[in-house]
Design an enzyme around this catalytic site. Structure first.
Site, PDB file in Angstrom:
ATOM      1  N   SER A 156       3.818  -0.550   2.566  1.00  0.00           N
ATOM      2  CA  SER A 156       4.004   0.444   3.654  1.00  0.00           C
ATOM      3  C   SER A 156       3.221  -0.256   4.900  1.00  0.00           C
ATOM      4  O   SER A 156       2.516  -1.327   4.971  1.00  0.00           O
ATOM      5  CB  SER A 156       2.978   1.545   3.231  1.00  0.00           C
ATOM      6  OG  SER A 156       2.716   2.328   4.436  1.00  0.00           O
ATOM      7  N   TYR A 169      -3.857   6.988   0.590  1.00  0.00           N
ATOM      8  CA  TYR A 169      -2.478   6.260   0.602  1.00  0.00           C
ATOM      9  C   TYR A 169      -2.410   4.994   1.331  1.00  0.00           C
ATOM     10  O   TYR A 169      -2.047   3.933   0.850  1.00  0.00           O
ATOM     11  CB  TYR A 169      -1.203   7.253   1.315  1.00  0.00           C
ATOM     12  CG  TYR A 169      -0.114   6.715   1.362  1.00  0.00           C
ATOM     13  CD1 TYR A 169       0.843   7.054   0.189  1.00  0.00           C
ATOM     14  CD2 TYR A 169       0.498   5.952   2.412  1.00  0.00           C
ATOM     15  CE1 TYR A 169       1.955   6.388   0.371  1.00  0.00           C
ATOM     16  CE2 TYR A 169       1.719   5.461   2.576  1.00  0.00           C
ATOM     17  CZ  TYR A 169       2.627   5.541   1.333  1.00  0.00           C
ATOM     18  OH  TYR A 169       3.914   5.302   1.329  1.00  0.00           O
TER      19      TYR A 169
END
Length: 275
Positions: A156, A169
């Site tokens: 990510s 996250y």
């Protein structure tokens, strides 16, 4: 494109397992791998959805299998592995696309760090990080035995720099970046150069999980969505199919000397300082 280049990027004769293959980005990757010639295994908790995608690919003359499994349950992964080996004989490619977030691991604008739900934080870290490590252990066994294969982890933008609010996250995706490098070295040292491990870091793409966070019901951007667009030199969100080229390259012989890297597919997001 000449025949030699076609062969360089071909995945014909390969079997690819995609965890989280029923999601928006996972489906795009499944279809891209199939188009490149691979037999694909769509692995997800929703077996009916995985079966539907497999049926669609078989109707287009591809080889595909839907498998139901939770990436956090080793027994389910082991059963899925045996099913794949029985059906296709080998596992040549593993794409760890399963992941996600949950509200308790996000710090809302009117909250602060001390409001963090630790149980939710643990669940998000488990889903993203442990949900990458466990399938890698299970499905790369065949690769190690044959000293050949490819593992692709989905990281990510938050692997490079923490993104505000999404504390669980961000921590998990940073861990995936580190794990990718670690496993690339481990596999090369123990099993040779034929077993490669890399990651792809999508920029901002609209998925079912983040749609309401980034866009309003009328399609306009939320404040957070606009902030993401402002930080992206291409001034738009990514399209799922734009992940396919990088994925096929990393899975193919065209990337034979590439391991331990994390490739951004982000419209310039990670390169832009904001000024």
């Amino acid at each position: 494109m000449n025949l030699q280049t076609n062969q360089l990027f071909s995945l014909a004769g390969k079997t690819a397992v995609v965890t989280g293959g029923t999601g928006v980005l996972g489906q795009a990757m499944v279809k891209g791998l199939s188009a490149a010639g691979a037999a694909v295994v769509i692995l997800g908790r929703r077996k009916d959805a995985a079966d539907d995608i497999a049926k669609e690919l078989r109707a287009a003359r591809g080889k595909a299998l839907g498998v139901g499994a939770d990436v956090l349950q080793r027994d389910q992964l082991e059963a899925a592995y045996e099913q794949v080996i029985k059906e296709f004989g080998t596992v040549d490619i593993l794409v760890n696309a399963a992941g996600g977030n949950m509200a308790g691991a996000v710090i809302a604008p009117d909250k602060n760090f001390f409001d963090l739900d630790i149980d939710a934080f643990q669940q998000v870290v488990d889903l993203n990080l442990l949900g990458t490590v466990l399938p890698s252990q299970v499905f790369s066994k065949d690769m190690a035995a044959r000293r050949s294969g490819v593992v692709i982890n989905i990281a990510s933008m938050s692997s490079f720099r923490p993104i505000t609010r999404v504390v669980g996250y961000s921590a998990a995706k940073a861990g995936i970046d580190n794990f990718t490098q670690w496993l690339a070295v481990e596999m090369a040292k123990k099993f040779g150069e034929g077993l490669r491990v890399n990651a792809i870091s999508p920029g901002f793409f609209i998925t079912e999980q983040n749609r309401t966070l980034l866009t309003n019901a009328d399609g306009s951007y939320t404040a957070r969505g606009q902030a993401a667009i402002n930080q992206t030199p291409f001034a738009r969100f990514g399209r799922p199919e734009e992940l396919i080229g990088t994925l096929v390259w990393l899975c193919s012989d065209a990337a034979a000397f590439v391991t331990g890297v994390n490739v951004p597919v982000d419209g310039g997001f990670n390169a832009f300082c904001g000024v």
